[in-house]
Write a protein that holds these residues in place. Sequence first.
Motif, PDB file in Angstrom:
ATOM      1  N   PHE A  92       0.822  -1.206   0.000  1.00 50.63           N
ATOM      2  CA  PHE A  92       0.000   0.000   0.000  1.00 50.63           C
ATOM      3  C   PHE A  92       0.859   1.260   0.000  1.00 50.63           C
ATOM      4  N   VAL A  93       1.922   1.280   0.809  1.00 51.18           N
ATOM      5  CA  VAL A  93       2.745   2.478   0.955  1.00 51.18           C
ATOM      6  C   VAL A  93       3.746   2.636  -0.185  1.00 51.18           C
ATOM      7  N   PHE A  94       4.434   1.548  -0.533  1.00 55.10           N
ATOM      8  CA  PHE A  94       5.531   1.629  -1.496  1.00 55.10           C
ATOM      9  C   PHE A  94       5.156   1.163  -2.894  1.00 55.10           C
ATOM     10  N   GLY A  95       3.974   0.633  -3.074  1.00 54.39           N
ATOM     11  CA  GLY A  95       3.594   0.076  -4.365  1.00 54.39           C
ATOM     12  C   GLY A  95       4.288  -1.261  -4.568  1.00 54.39           C
ATOM     13  N   VAL A  96       4.451  -1.670  -5.793  1.00 51.92           N
ATOM     14  CA  VAL A  96       5.096  -2.957  -6.070  1.00 51.92           C
ATOM     15  C   VAL A  96       6.618  -2.856  -6.011  1.00 51.92           C
ATOM     16  N   ASN A  97       7.145  -1.667  -5.752  1.00 54.30           N
ATOM     17  CA  ASN A  97       8.598  -1.488  -5.699  1.00 54.30           C
ATOM     18  C   ASN A  97       9.252  -2.354  -4.631  1.00 54.30           C
ATOM     19  N   PHE A  98       8.561  -2.613  -3.513  1.00 54.11           N
ATOM     20  CA  PHE A  98       9.192  -3.344  -2.426  1.00 54.11           C
ATOM     21  C   PHE A  98       9.415  -4.818  -2.762  1.00 54.11           C
TER      22      PHE A  98
END
Length: 169
Positions: A92-98
Motif C-alpha cells: 500500500f505504501v511503497f507500491g510494487v517497488n518493495f
Amino acid sequence: MISNYYFLNVIRFTLLVLVQVLVFNRLNFFGFINPMVYILFIYWYPIKENRSAFIALSFLLGLSIDFFSDTMALNAASTVTIAYLRPTIMRFVFGVNFEFQSFKLSNTTKAQQITFLALLIIVHHLVFFTLEVFSLENFLLVLKKTVSIGLATLVLCLLFGSLFSASKE
C-alpha cells in the motif's frame, strides 16, 4: 556478513524489549499514555527474510513484552497481526517497488517511511486496545487510546529511528 546480520537483530530484539519493559512501561504521560516503541523491531526487520521466522520472532517479541507487562498475550496478538499484514501495508505504501530484490527501506522517501511506521502503529494499537477493552460500547475509548498512544509511539519511534539510523552522508 550473515552472523553480523543475526547479531544485529538479536541486539535490536533484546534492547527494544529491555527499553520497553524497564523504561516505557513505567511512563504514564497524562495518566494513560504508555508508548510502545518495541514495534520498531518489526519496522526495522529486513524485507526479504523468511516470513515464517519473522512471524515467529514477532510472536516471541510480543510474548516477551507480555511476560514482563502481565498483559495476557495482547502484545503477542498485536505483533503477530502487524507482522502478518506487513507485506500488505508495504504494498500500500511503497507500491510494487518493495517486491524487487534491491528494495531497501532506507532508499525510500521520509514521507513513505513515516506513513509505513504510522500504519504499523495504528494497526497494532487498534488490535491491542480492541482486545484489551473487548466491548463495542467503548469504541470511542479504543479510538482515544489508539490515537493518543499511537501519536506518542510514533514520535518516540521517529526519535529512536533518527538516533540509531546510519546517515546517508
